[in-house]
Design a protein around this motif. Structure first.
Motif, PDB file in Angstrom:
ATOM      1  N   VAL B  40     -13.132 -11.191  -8.971  1.00  0.00           N
ATOM      2  CA  VAL B  40     -12.916 -11.979  -7.766  1.00  0.00           C
ATOM      3  C   VAL B  40     -11.604 -12.755  -7.926  1.00  0.00           C
ATOM      4  O   VAL B  40     -11.495 -13.605  -8.797  1.00  0.00           O
ATOM      5  N   GLY B  41     -10.625 -12.422  -7.101  1.00  0.00           N
ATOM      6  CA  GLY B  41      -9.322 -13.057  -7.256  1.00  0.00           C
ATOM      7  C   GLY B  41      -8.966 -14.007  -6.149  1.00  0.00           C
ATOM      8  O   GLY B  41      -8.046 -14.817  -6.286  1.00  0.00           O
ATOM      9  N   CYS B  42      -9.659 -13.919  -4.994  1.00  0.00           N
ATOM     10  CA  CYS B  42      -9.265 -14.816  -3.904  1.00  0.00           C
ATOM     11  C   CYS B  42     -10.443 -15.249  -3.036  1.00  0.00           C
ATOM     12  O   CYS B  42     -10.386 -16.296  -2.413  1.00  0.00           O
ATOM     13  N   GLU B  43     -11.466 -14.446  -2.972  1.00  0.00           N
ATOM     14  CA  GLU B  43     -12.619 -14.732  -2.118  1.00  0.00           C
ATOM     15  C   GLU B  43     -12.249 -14.896  -0.656  1.00  0.00           C
ATOM     16  O   GLU B  43     -12.999 -15.479   0.105  1.00  0.00           O
ATOM     17  N   GLY B  45     -10.464 -12.033   0.918  1.00  0.00           N
ATOM     18  CA  GLY B  45     -10.141 -10.714   1.455  1.00  0.00           C
ATOM     19  C   GLY B  45      -8.703 -10.271   1.355  1.00  0.00           C
ATOM     20  O   GLY B  45      -8.315  -9.319   2.034  1.00  0.00           O
ATOM     21  N   VAL B  46      -7.890 -10.909   0.531  1.00  0.00           N
ATOM     22  CA  VAL B  46      -6.475 -10.539   0.473  1.00  0.00           C
ATOM     23  C   VAL B  46      -6.112  -9.760  -0.793  1.00  0.00           C
ATOM     24  O   VAL B  46      -5.324  -8.821  -0.736  1.00  0.00           O
ATOM     25  N   CYS B  47      -6.666 -10.133  -1.932  1.00  0.00           N
ATOM     26  CA  CYS B  47      -6.137  -9.609  -3.197  1.00  0.00           C
ATOM     27  C   CYS B  47      -6.664  -8.230  -3.564  1.00  0.00           C
ATOM     28  O   CYS B  47      -6.028  -7.494  -4.309  1.00  0.00           O
ATOM     29  N   GLY B  48      -7.847  -7.870  -3.083  1.00  0.00           N
ATOM     30  CA  GLY B  48      -8.374  -6.536  -3.357  1.00  0.00           C
ATOM     31  C   GLY B  48      -9.026  -6.358  -4.722  1.00  0.00           C
ATOM     32  O   GLY B  48      -9.513  -5.269  -5.034  1.00  0.00           O
ATOM     33  N   ALA B  49      -9.048  -7.406  -5.543  1.00  0.00           N
ATOM     34  CA  ALA B  49      -9.629  -7.268  -6.890  1.00  0.00           C
ATOM     35  C   ALA B  49     -11.110  -6.910  -6.836  1.00  0.00           C
ATOM     36  O   ALA B  49     -11.642  -6.278  -7.739  1.00  0.00           O
ATOM     37  N   CYS B  50     -11.780  -7.310  -5.754  1.00  0.00           N
ATOM     38  CA  CYS B  50     -13.240  -7.156  -5.663  1.00  0.00           C
ATOM     39  C   CYS B  50     -13.657  -5.852  -5.001  1.00  0.00           C
ATOM     40  O   CYS B  50     -14.824  -5.668  -4.666  1.00  0.00           O
ATOM     41  N   ARG B  60     -14.198  -4.700   0.543  1.00  0.00           N
ATOM     42  CA  ARG B  60     -13.974  -5.908  -0.248  1.00  0.00           C
ATOM     43  C   ARG B  60     -15.308  -6.632  -0.417  1.00  0.00           C
ATOM     44  O   ARG B  60     -15.845  -7.141   0.566  1.00  0.00           O
ATOM     45  N   CYS B  62     -16.050  -9.369  -1.524  1.00  0.00           N
ATOM     46  CA  CYS B  62     -16.083 -10.810  -1.247  1.00  0.00           C
ATOM     47  C   CYS B  62     -16.188 -11.074   0.251  1.00  0.00           C
ATOM     48  O   CYS B  62     -16.371 -12.207   0.672  1.00  0.00           O
TER      49      CYS B  62
END
Ligand code: FES
Ligand code: FES
Lengths: 800, 160
Positions: B40-43, B45-50, B60, B62
């Motif tokens: 989880v990188g931003c919670e 919806g922008v970073c895409g890590a999730c 996503r 998150c």
């Protein structure tokens, strides 16, 4: 403690691993979801922390009422500065610098708040959701004291004081001088100058800051898993603050999702989580959400530089002066102090150039914003931006090509070691070689022809060059941050072969993406004579070596690598001694390689496993005095450190309609000494350049006059994504340094060169419109405004 | 009020009762099921890590509630390959040094899988466009693009 004097004359006889693009050991776990970041720890029934953060930029805390929050479902405790006041000592970011005021670091705001985002209270509950629910139930009465939002205003005599005890908002002031600048500027044939600014930036690692404190009842001990690149420093600071000895406080940086400096200081939340774990006798977790991370992690740049450079008729820079004002935010950080970033700007401003006289003065000014701290490149992205803009302005005024003006001013091979005004010494490095190699790789002359052609068609194409030098792998003679009392000059390696024959190499450095588990194992494998895949590297764990600091300031390859080489050699000697008994051969006739000791020219050999068995497990094979424990520890100090250098060349095109900047070509020629792993070095350069592109074109933390952050989400704070980053060509000049192994540090360089190179390229593209670039990032909005102004001006001229 | 969520994640069926309706899918995977490979990188919806695959499409996690995933088939990074047997894309990431800190990597791999299945990925521009919703702060993307390009070429070879 020992130093290079005891190094073996020929350090690497036959390197097999150093210099090879060996695939990373870390990858197997990180690619399969088996990595373990701090937030992934799963202690038994942990409690979760949520912080109530100030919405006020500067205010007295008149009253905090936590009663309703305390009674909220799942809440175990609510802490404020008052309720934990007896549990710690404030941490002081001390420095011997004159004219410096060290603001104490507290886990929660005490008495007043000084920036929006500062933690005021901590709710501890059985789940993160419940902890966050209870935040809204805490009542805080503030008495506003007025925001200090701009450094230029905060220095005014009648400005309110952020730290009354300091008696001023100027937390640090310093000046460097060499020669007669005023006289030389007077005598200069060409004088160029300006006001240059790099706005506030977020390091923005993809992993938000995250801490897990695991409480062990049996030993009344805490293990803090922290997303930090300085676990050793964090251990020592918390130990001192909480009065908890090192054998009851272990600090581990497990897998860490990038730092770039933002995880390189002690944070209030790290103190608080340990205080809470001890008070409650429970394990606790906290992970920042993105908003919290952006608005409470250390930030970068935020500097304005008024600078002037003088040249003689031959295009030789004779003099340089600069006045820097750094907006350092509300607090000085531990351990680096608020002087780190702005003082480095004046320390490094003359860069790789031979400039006769120099005066650089700096003030670090407190404002109502989060503290600035280390960020990839520290000070040098700004100093390089200024110096390289001045070089281009000088070239223009002198009618010289930008390449030529640099060639005339770079420190030449015969001038090394070269001492610049701030006392930094450049050891022999390929300054000119980088310039030439970059020009060749970029096909510079061809680019200029292409540019002329494009201009004829009305296109805005520009070429920018930036050369810089950085000091890496700094030893004990210079503190990494000015006047700082902790030892940043040495690193320890402890290499052990245990009774099963397994090799473990432990270090105090701490990887957060650099791949140190791979590169350090490459060095150990070569110098010990082991197989690469048999060496396990442990790093980032305060229990593994008696003292360590961590990974920062491009030091780990030089200091960790140097320690690895020396410790490997000592252990190899032990192996030879033991195997001379086992093989009944003269020690000098034994060679150690591939995990075996071999009698030269024969097939008589013993494996590390057999050697370990003989030493540890068999009581009869070896005489008692020959059973030496197979372990070696070495603490390496390179004393001075070593220079790394590069030249970046960028070609850009600006779309006159949208004002977007497209990067057409990007070349880096860099000298990082002997390369341990070319694949990893290239990766560091690519990533550094991408961050520099962010600084040049996109990234800006915008604070309004009330100290409110207007760009806290990743929608408003834009970092480069794949389509915005070009392919980067990297050329290596491998001139060996004088430190063990011939390494130089290189983790930061990309971010140092890119903002300046792109700024120069944009200025070059816009030069037909007579536009100069003096602020970064050059967002489309800024470019649009500059183009509008230029149009109005030329229209005005035409009307005259 | 809580709900029961039945999902199949990486081939294993889970029935979790007592799921709060507000629980994010990312938290459900990480905290409830202990599958911490999804980051989880931003919670927001922008970073895409999730990013995970839900019924074959990248999502996503998150931005989705756990209860919305009821009945779904989910694939996370843990379902791709193991350290002993990396899948093709994972192997190419290693080969091309497509990761440094590894934090964005699970999202990059899942997005990459989704792109590889759905698009020809004939040019690097197409790959970069496909990755534009996944942020990486370490690699400058160059080696991630190279890894996906090479996996695409291998897949094209296999199907031709
Ligand atoms: S965590 Fe879901 S997109 Fe960033
Ligand atoms: S590898 Fe670190 S964010 Fe991508």
């Amino acid at each position: 403690m020992s130093n290079d004097m005891r190094a073996q004359p020929s350090d690497v006889v036959r390197p097999r691993n150093v210099g090879a693009s060996i695939k990373r050991t870390e990858d197997l776990r990180l690619l399969t979801g088996r990595g373990e970041y701090s937030a992934d720890r799963k202690p038994d029934r942990p409690l979760h922390i949520a912080f109530l953060r100030s919405g006020q930029p500067h205010a007295l805390i008149a009253r905090i009422d936590t009663a309703v929050a305390q009674a909220s479902p799942g809440v175990v405790a609510v802490f404020t500065a008052e309720s934990i006041s007896g549990d710690f000592k404030p941490v002081i970011p001390f420095s011997r610098m004159a004219n410096y005021y060290a603001t104490p670091i507290m886990p929660l705001a005490s008495g007043k708040v000084r920036y929006v985002g500062e933690a005021v209270a901590a709710v501890i509950a059985t789940s993160r959701y419940l902890a966050e629910d209870a935040l809204e139930l805490i009542e805080v009465d503030y008495e506003p004291l007025g925001a200090l939002s701009r450094a230029e205003l905060a220095v005014a005599d009648d400005a309110a004081l952020l730290h009354e005890e300091a008696g001023t908002n100027v937390l640090i002031a310093r000046e460097f001088r060499k020669g007669d600048v005023a006289g030389d500027l007077e005598a200069a044939v060409v004088r160029v100058g300006g006001r240059f600014e790099m706005t506030r930036k977020a390091p923005l690692a993809m992993e938000p800051r995250s801490y897990t404190a695991e409480y062990e009842k049996r030993r009344d001990a805490i293990t803090l898993y922290t997303s930090s690149n300085i676990p050793g420093i964090v251990r020592d600071a918390i130990s001192e603050s909480l009065g908890l000895p090192g054998h009851r406080l272990r600090v581990v940086a497990p897998d860490v999702g990038g730092s770039f400096g933002s995880k390189g200081s002690l944070y209030p939340e790290e103190l608080l989580i340990c205080i809470a774990a001890r008070k409650l006798g429970r394990s606790l977790k906290w992970t920042a959400d993105r908003l919290e991370d952006v608005s409470s992690s250390s930030q970068a740049f935020a500097e304005i530089v008024e600078a002037e450079m003088g040249f003689d008729a031959n295009g030789v820079a004779t003099s340089l002066q600069a006045d820097v004002i750094g907006d350092v935010g509300a607090y000085s950080i531990y351990p680096w102090t608020c002087g780190l970033e702005p003082v480095q700007v004046v320390s490094f401003l003359p860069g790789p150039y031979k400039i006769g006289s120099y005066r650089g003065s700096v003030r670090g000014v407190a404002t109502c914003k989060p503290p600035t701290g280390p960020y990839r490149g520290v000070g040098r992205p700004m100093s390089t931006f200024v110096a390289e803009r001045l070089m281009d302005l000088g070239a223009k005024a002198l009618g010289l090509d930008p390449l030529e003006v640099r060639r005339r001013n770079l420190v030449r091979p015969e001038d090394f070691p070269y001492r610049i005004a701030s006392g930094i010494i450049w050891d022999k490095t390929g300054f000119l070689e980088c310039l030439d190699a970059a020009a060749e790789a970029a096909n510079y002359e061809q680019l200029r022809i292409q540019q002329a052609d494009a201009r004829n068609h009305g296109r805005l194409l520009g070429i920018g060059i930036a050369s810089y030098a950085e000091l890496t792998g700094i030893g004990s003679r210079i503190a990494v941050a000015p006047g700082m009392p902790i030892n940043t000059g040495s690193e320890t390696a402890k290499i052990t072969i245990d009774s099963t024959g397994a090799i473990t190499a432990a270090f105090g450095v701490a990887s957060h993406g650099q791949g140190l588990e791979t590169t350090l194992a490459q060095i150990v494998a070569d110098d010990l004579g082991a197989r690469f895949e048999d060496v396990r590297v442990i790093q980032g764990d305060s229990d593994e070596v008696p003292m360590s600091t961590g990974t920062y300031a491009s030091r780990s390859a030089v200091l960790g690598g140097g320690a690895a080489k020396h410790a490997s050699r000592i252990l190899q000697e032990k192996i030879k001694r033991v195997s001379s008994h086992l093989l009944e051969a003269n020690q000098d006739d034994i060679e150690v390689s591939e995990g075996k000791a071999v009698v030269l020219g024969t097939d008589r050999a013993v494996t590390f496993k057999q050697i370990a068995k003989a030493v540890y497990s068999d009581m009869k094979t070896l005489p008692v005095e020959a059973r030496e424990e197979l372990t070696a520890t070495y603490t390496y100090d390179p004393i001075n450190g070593t220079t790394a250098a590069a030249t970046h060349i960028a070609a850009v095109e600006i779309d006159p309609a949208t004002c977007f900047v497209r990067i057409l070509k990007y070349v880096v020629a860099e000298d990082c000494g002997r390369i341990i792993n070319p694949m990893i070095v290239d990766g560091q350069v690519h990533g550094g350049v991408a961050q520099g592109i962010g600084a040049a074109l996109f990234e800006e933390l915008v604070y309004d006059d009330d100290g409110q952050l207007l760009s806290a989400s990743l929608v408003d704070y834009v970092i480069p994504s794949a389509p915005e980053v070009p392919v980067v060509d990297v050329v290596h000049i491998e001139s060996e340094s004088a430190v063990a192994g011939g390494f130089r540090g290189m983790g930061e360089g990309g971010t140092i060169g890119a903002p300046a190179a792109i700024a120069n390229a944009i200025a070059d593209a816009l030069s037909p419109l007579d536009i100069e670039v003096s602020i970064l990032p050059m967002t489309p909005e800024r470019i649009f405004k500059l183009m509008e102004q230029a149009r109005l001006k030329s229209r005005g001229k035409a009307d005259e | 009020m809580t709900a029961t969520v039945s999902v199949t994640v990486n081939g294993t069926k889970y029935d979790e009762s007592d799921v709060e309706p507000r629980l994010l899918l990312s938290d459900f995977l990480r905290e409830t099921l202990g599958l911490t490979g999804t980051h989880v990188g931003c919670e927001h919806g922008v970073c895409g890590a999730c990013t995970v695959l839900v019924n074959g499409d990248s999502v996503r996690s998150c931005l989705m509630l756990a209860v919305q995933a009821n009945g779904a088939e989910i694939t996370t990074v843990e379902g791709l390959g193991t350290p002993d047997v990396l899948n093709e894309l994972q192997a190419q990431f290693r080969e091309h040094h497509g990761l440094q800190c590894g934090f964005c990597t699970p999202g990059m791999l899942i997005t990459g899988e989704d792109l590889l299945r759905k698009y020809p990925l004939a040019t690097d521009d197409e790959i970069r466009e496909g990755l534009s919703g996944n942020l990486c702060r370490c690699t400058g993307y160059q080696n991630i693009v190279a890894a996906i390009r090479s996996a695409a070429a291998m897949r094209a070879e296999k199907t031709s």
